[in-house]
Design a protein around this motif. Structure first.
Motif, PDB file in Angstrom:
ATOM      1  N   MET A  47      50.999 -12.669  79.379  1.00  0.00           N
ATOM      2  CA  MET A  47      50.187 -12.879  78.193  1.00  0.00           C
ATOM      3  C   MET A  47      50.104 -14.373  77.886  1.00  0.00           C
ATOM      4  O   MET A  47      51.064 -15.097  78.081  1.00  0.00           O
ATOM      5  CB  MET A  47      50.804 -12.171  76.988  1.00  0.00           C
ATOM      6  N   GLN A  48      48.959 -14.760  77.373  1.00  0.00           N
ATOM      7  CA  GLN A  48      48.798 -16.151  76.983  1.00  0.00           C
ATOM      8  C   GLN A  48      49.447 -16.369  75.626  1.00  0.00           C
ATOM      9  O   GLN A  48      49.372 -15.512  74.740  1.00  0.00           O
ATOM     10  CB  GLN A  48      47.328 -16.506  76.915  1.00  0.00           C
ATOM     11  N   LYS A  49      50.074 -17.500  75.438  1.00  0.00           N
ATOM     12  CA  LYS A  49      50.742 -17.794  74.173  1.00  0.00           C
ATOM     13  C   LYS A  49      49.715 -18.085  73.092  1.00  0.00           C
ATOM     14  O   LYS A  49      48.658 -18.639  73.363  1.00  0.00           O
ATOM     15  CB  LYS A  49      51.665 -18.989  74.337  1.00  0.00           C
ATOM     16  N   ASP A  50      50.046 -17.695  71.859  1.00  0.00           N
ATOM     17  CA  ASP A  50      49.233 -17.923  70.661  1.00  0.00           C
ATOM     18  C   ASP A  50      47.856 -17.265  70.726  1.00  0.00           C
ATOM     19  O   ASP A  50      46.953 -17.648  69.998  1.00  0.00           O
ATOM     20  CB  ASP A  50      49.073 -19.429  70.400  1.00  0.00           C
ATOM     21  N   LYS A  51      47.665 -16.293  71.580  1.00  0.00           N
ATOM     22  CA  LYS A  51      46.385 -15.615  71.667  1.00  0.00           C
ATOM     23  C   LYS A  51      46.471 -14.190  71.115  1.00  0.00           C
ATOM     24  O   LYS A  51      45.494 -13.668  70.617  1.00  0.00           O
ATOM     25  CB  LYS A  51      45.906 -15.583  73.105  1.00  0.00           C
ATOM     26  N   HIS A  52      47.630 -13.580  71.206  1.00  0.00           N
ATOM     27  CA  HIS A  52      47.802 -12.194  70.797  1.00  0.00           C
ATOM     28  C   HIS A  52      48.596 -12.120  69.494  1.00  0.00           C
ATOM     29  O   HIS A  52      49.470 -12.944  69.254  1.00  0.00           O
ATOM     30  CB  HIS A  52      48.530 -11.415  71.890  1.00  0.00           C
ATOM     31  N   ASP A  74      51.368 -10.755  66.707  1.00  0.00           N
ATOM     32  CA  ASP A  74      52.779 -10.398  66.798  1.00  0.00           C
ATOM     33  C   ASP A  74      52.923  -8.878  66.813  1.00  0.00           C
ATOM     34  O   ASP A  74      52.465  -8.187  65.908  1.00  0.00           O
ATOM     35  CB  ASP A  74      53.535 -11.000  65.613  1.00  0.00           C
ATOM     36  N   THR A  98      51.182  -4.130  64.956  1.00  0.00           N
ATOM     37  CA  THR A  98      50.893  -5.485  64.500  1.00  0.00           C
ATOM     38  C   THR A  98      50.799  -5.543  62.983  1.00  0.00           C
ATOM     39  O   THR A  98      50.606  -6.619  62.422  1.00  0.00           O
ATOM     40  CB  THR A  98      49.577  -5.996  65.105  1.00  0.00           C
TER      41      THR A  98
END
Length: 89
Positions: free
Chosen positions: A1-6, A8, A28
């Motif tokens: 997963m890409q950071k800061d894209k999805h 919490d 979420t």
């Protein structure tokens, strides 16, 4: 997963107010309120109006409200066993 894209994704307790039922799952959803769960941990709690524990479809208490009666209405419109059946022959 890409950071800061999805968003919490964390453990959350959903509490059904109608049935008095609560269940722990991952979501979420966030909340300021917390609850102490059976495992001794504290989780955010989200209050919901209805869940599978109180929804009529899942509890088997669903009813179809038929005030006039579909069969009676059909017979009245299109004949059948009533007085309309003799005049259509």
């Amino acid at each position: 997963m890409q950071k800061d894209k999805h968003p919490d994704y964390h453990a959350v307790v959903f509490r059904d107010r109608a049935a008095g039922y609560a269940f722990l799952t991952r979501s979420t959803a966030t909340s300021e309120q917390t609850i102490a769960w059976d495992d001794g941990e504290t989780y955010p709690v989200v209050d919901v109006e209805i869940s599978s524990e109180s929804h009529p479809f899942y509890t088997g208490k669903a009813r179809t409200v038929d005030s006039e009666g579909r069969v009676a209405r059909f017979e009245r419109r299109y004949g059948g066993e009533g007085k309309g059946a003799e005049t259509q022959s």
